[in-house]
Design a protein around this motif. Structure first.
Motif, short mmCIF file in Angstrom:
data_model
loop_
_atom_site.label_atom_id
_atom_site.label_comp_id
_atom_site.label_asym_id
_atom_site.label_seq_id
_atom_site.Cartn_x
_atom_site.Cartn_y
_atom_site.Cartn_z
N ARG A 22 0.85 -1.19 0.00
CA ARG A 22 0.00 0.00 0.00
C ARG A 22 0.88 1.24 0.00
O ARG A 22 1.72 1.43 0.89
CB ARG A 22 -0.93 0.02 1.22
N ARG A 24 4.37 10.74 -7.28
CA ARG A 24 3.16 11.25 -7.92
C ARG A 24 3.27 11.30 -9.45
O ARG A 24 2.37 10.86 -10.17
CB ARG A 24 2.87 12.66 -7.39
N ILE A 79 1.99 7.00 -9.27
CA ILE A 79 1.87 6.16 -8.07
C ILE A 79 1.43 7.07 -6.93
O ILE A 79 2.18 7.94 -6.49
CB ILE A 79 3.20 5.47 -7.74
N GLY A 120 -2.47 5.35 -1.32
CA GLY A 120 -3.58 4.41 -1.33
C GLY A 120 -3.53 3.40 -2.45
O GLY A 120 -4.24 2.38 -2.41
N ASP A 121 -2.71 3.65 -3.48
CA ASP A 121 -2.55 2.66 -4.55
C ASP A 121 -1.93 1.39 -3.99
O ASP A 121 -1.21 1.42 -2.98
CB ASP A 121 -1.64 3.20 -5.65
N LEU A 155 0.42 -1.88 -10.91
CA LEU A 155 -0.26 -0.99 -9.97
C LEU A 155 -1.76 -1.28 -10.02
O LEU A 155 -2.30 -1.53 -11.10
CB LEU A 155 0.01 0.47 -10.36
N ARG A 187 -5.46 0.39 -8.80
CA ARG A 187 -6.13 1.57 -8.24
C ARG A 187 -7.62 1.45 -8.53
O ARG A 187 -8.02 1.26 -9.67
CB ARG A 187 -5.59 2.85 -8.87
N ASP A 188 -8.42 1.57 -7.49
CA ASP A 188 -9.89 1.58 -7.64
C ASP A 188 -10.41 0.41 -8.47
O ASP A 188 -11.27 0.58 -9.33
CB ASP A 188 -10.34 2.90 -8.29
#
Length: 213
Positions: free
Chosen positions: A123, A130, A134, A137-138, A204, A206-207
């Protein structure tokens, strides 16, 4: 084969992946390192439990004397490589990455979505990467490896701190480069300081979506 606990299933999966990648099962010491056990006894206890449940056969006196039985291998292959990949949150100071204290949860994930297949998810905390996409929370998919090549995004340990940065080495001098101008590079002289590469980023999440790192 009797039903396995989540940890036993992880160890069986590790044995199968190690055998596929290296042509031989892991040693007890390699299992201890991979899972962050405090002693070889813990690894041996899990192996004996797997043997009792009919998943493996243990050969006494052999460092790699672990044989996965056919039924267990078939069940693991039918389940796919997606089962129970550990999610690492905040790493406990001084502990291995996969120590129980560091694991937040276990995710079902098809490891074949990434190449090479990841060994754990980390995590992400902070904004230092950035501009590489990355974000805090990713979930960074990480392949365990003690070495890195210039330009790769790595998970590195400096003392009790774990950081995600881009790796750059020239001789004994290493720079861990952020992808955000608000953060300064970390400089390490390997002749004076210890740097441990825990792994390199291979993807990666994410969501609920996936991308390549």
């Amino acid at each position: 084969m009797d039903e396995l606990t989540p940890r036993q299933a992880e160890i069986l999966d590790f044995i199968l992946r190690h055998r596929a990648e290296h042509g031989a099962p892991p040693t007890r010491a390699e299992i201890v390192t991979a899972f962050g056990f405090r002693s070889p006894t813990a690894a041996e206890d899990h192996l004996r439990a797997l043997a009792r449940k009919g998943a493996i056969d243990l050969r006494a006196g052999a460092s790699r004397g672990i044989r996965v039985l056919a039924d267990a291998a078939n069940e693991a292959m039918q389940a796919g490589p997606q089962d129970r990949i550990p999610l690492i949150g905040r790493v406990a100071a001084g502990m291995p990455m996969l120590a129980t204290e560091s694991i937040e949860a276990h995710y079902k994930l098809d490891r074949q979505l990434f190449h090479p297949a990841p060994d754990f998810l980390l995590r992400v905390q902070g904004w230092s990467m950035r501009d590489a996409g990355i974000l805090p929370g990713d979930l960074l998919a990480v392949k365990r490896t003690p070495i890195a090549e210039n330009g790769q995004i790595v998970v590195a340990r400096l003392g009790e701190e774990v950081t995600v940065k881009r790796f750059e080495r020239h001789g004994s001098l290493v720079r861990l480069l952020p992808a955000n101008p608000d953060f300064a590079p970390i400089r390490i002289d390997l002749e004076r300081q210890e740097l441990v590469i825990e792994g390199r980023a291979v993807g990666l999440i994410r969501d609920g979506g996936f991308s390549l790192a």
